[in-house]
Scaffold this active site. Sequence first.
Site, PDB file in Angstrom:
ATOM      1  N   ASP A 109       0.877  17.947  22.115  1.00  0.00           N
ATOM      2  CA  ASP A 109       0.255  17.555  20.845  1.00  0.00           C
ATOM      3  C   ASP A 109      -0.926  18.526  20.723  1.00  0.00           C
ATOM      4  OD1 ASP A 109       0.407  15.140  18.779  1.00  0.00           O
ATOM      5  OD2 ASP A 109      -1.714  15.446  19.156  1.00  0.00           O
ATOM      6  N   LYS A 168       8.085   6.658  13.914  1.00  0.00           N
ATOM      7  CA  LYS A 168       8.566   8.035  13.778  1.00  0.00           C
ATOM      8  C   LYS A 168       9.810   8.240  14.651  1.00  0.00           C
ATOM      9  CE  LYS A 168       5.398  11.065  14.695  1.00  0.00           C
ATOM     10  NZ  LYS A 168       4.561  12.252  15.028  1.00  0.00           N
ATOM     11  N   LYS A 174       1.979   7.651  23.723  1.00  0.00           N
ATOM     12  CA  LYS A 174       1.072   8.789  23.490  1.00  0.00           C
ATOM     13  C   LYS A 174       0.066   8.814  24.618  1.00  0.00           C
ATOM     14  CE  LYS A 174       0.555  11.897  20.226  1.00  0.00           C
ATOM     15  NZ  LYS A 174       1.551  12.345  19.223  1.00  0.00           N
ATOM     16  N   THR A 203       8.424  20.976  14.628  1.00  0.00           N
ATOM     17  CA  THR A 203       7.587  20.117  13.782  1.00  0.00           C
ATOM     18  C   THR A 203       7.326  20.799  12.440  1.00  0.00           C
ATOM     19  OG1 THR A 203       6.549  19.334  15.821  1.00  0.00           O
ATOM     20  CG2 THR A 203       5.520  18.690  13.750  1.00  0.00           C
ATOM     21  N   LYS A 212       8.076   7.706  24.500  1.00  0.00           N
ATOM     22  CA  LYS A 212       8.156   9.134  24.175  1.00  0.00           C
ATOM     23  C   LYS A 212       7.036   9.472  23.217  1.00  0.00           C
ATOM     24  CE  LYS A 212       9.995  13.180  24.164  1.00  0.00           C
ATOM     25  NZ  LYS A 212       8.663  13.668  24.615  1.00  0.00           N
ATOM     26  N   SER A 218      12.529  17.152  20.695  1.00  0.00           N
ATOM     27  CA  SER A 218      12.250  16.685  22.059  1.00  0.00           C
ATOM     28  C   SER A 218      13.379  15.776  22.532  1.00  0.00           C
ATOM     29  CB  SER A 218      10.935  15.894  22.105  1.00  0.00           C
ATOM     30  OG  SER A 218       9.837  16.755  22.179  1.00  0.00           O
ATOM     31  N   ASN A 259       0.556  25.525  16.354  1.00  0.00           N
ATOM     32  CA  ASN A 259       2.004  25.563  16.381  1.00  0.00           C
ATOM     33  C   ASN A 259       2.660  24.990  15.109  1.00  0.00           C
ATOM     34  OD1 ASN A 259       4.130  23.281  17.193  1.00  0.00           O
ATOM     35  ND2 ASN A 259       4.629  25.182  18.241  1.00  0.00           N
TER      36      ASN A 259
END
Length: 453
Positions: A163, A111, A123, A206, A87, A382, A237
Amino acid sequence: MTKDAFNKVTSTNPNEPEFHQAVKEVFDSLIPVMEKHPEFRAAKILERIAEPERVIMFSVPWVDDRGEVQVNKGFRIEMNSAIGPYKGGLRFHPTVNLSILKFLAFEQIFKNSLTTLPLGGGKGGSNFDPKGKSDNEVMRFCQAFMRELFRHLGPNTDVPAGDIGVGGREIGYLFGSYKKLANEFTGVLTGKGGNWGGSLIRPEATGYGAVYFAEEMLKANGKDLKGKACLISGSGNVAQFAAEKVLDLGGKVVTFSDSSGFIYDEQGIDRDKLAFVMELKNVKRGRIKEFADKYNSAVYTPVDANADHNPLWGVKADVGLPCATQNEINAKDAQNMINNGVMCVSEGANMPTQPAAMELFLDKGVLFGPGKASNAGGVAVSGLEMSQNSLRLSWTREEVDNRLHNIMKAIHKNSLEAAKTYAKTDKEVNYVNGANIAGFLKVANAMLDQGVI
Ligand code: GLU
């Protein structure tokens, strides 16, 4: 023994400075843990955790609006799946390379573990630059990117998200393309639109989370955000919703930036001005400079590529919220922040603080929330989006926001407890060590349980 493991990382992954930086920070935090746990040493957990389980690299050929053929690089790093499916976000930015994505994927392991949810680390992304491209070009690129990536994804295998450079528009095109290729409507990406499986609060998560984390650090020290001046870098964002939450909690936002420069508004960026920034950045896709053209209370300073510091971090303030990109705060910036009153820093971006700057913050007693902990709110929601997709239900704003808030509180508590357990002195409060250790233990124990595989 963390040294030997680190030397192996540098020698087998040459020329990847960001990846080395991220691994070094974690391995340094783990020295006392590895001393206490010979079983982790025997199972070579450090060597294994820094080795991606799988790296997918592919070409992304597409045709631009002039009919010219373009080709970009595509990547997905499937870093660790000990506690859940891979993820993590996709980054579309010209600087994207293996080093950057491996550092991000590595950070994501810890994280995601901190979120308390069952999420592995991954990622991906591309060196494609959505800036200046038409919607049609972005769509064609996303379709070309997904044409290869789709075969590696699945709701229980690998679930990408956004991202830098990947927001609602890109997720829409990527999802549409996935659905077509896989002939299946599943929650295989997060950050989706509200009408087709997205979670409420995901866009906010976030930024909100980074401010909730700052609030927890302040609260643990008998303080709060009321009346505090906050420096925010970035204007995407994360920055926008960090600003919104600062306003909700009675603080004052005085800066925003983009890759061209920053604006400082001494009077504070209120809700109307924030709405202007959101429209400017999300709809018009304009530059932050236009804020100073519109509001004469604001001063715009362009980036000076030759400067050894960023003047944004020299503005007088109480709290710093770096929400732009990696390594944006150097030691000089950190010193400027300390000299100008900053006593709390909560990272909204991934690894925005350089190691020497982090040392300074920790030495000088600045409350420092490392990104792995403080920006985990995005991936946490998420994870909640994945839960809602599996249940085929959607929760209300309040429900998701409450869960997010509780997760951020839990991350703070778990990081603080781990920091205290492994502190060298009674006084030491080191959230960097705490987050690294708490995130690591869960994954390391899962790897032990699952054997050498
Ligand atoms: N890119 C975000 C991060 O750095 C979010 C990842 C996700 O939602 O999967 O955590």
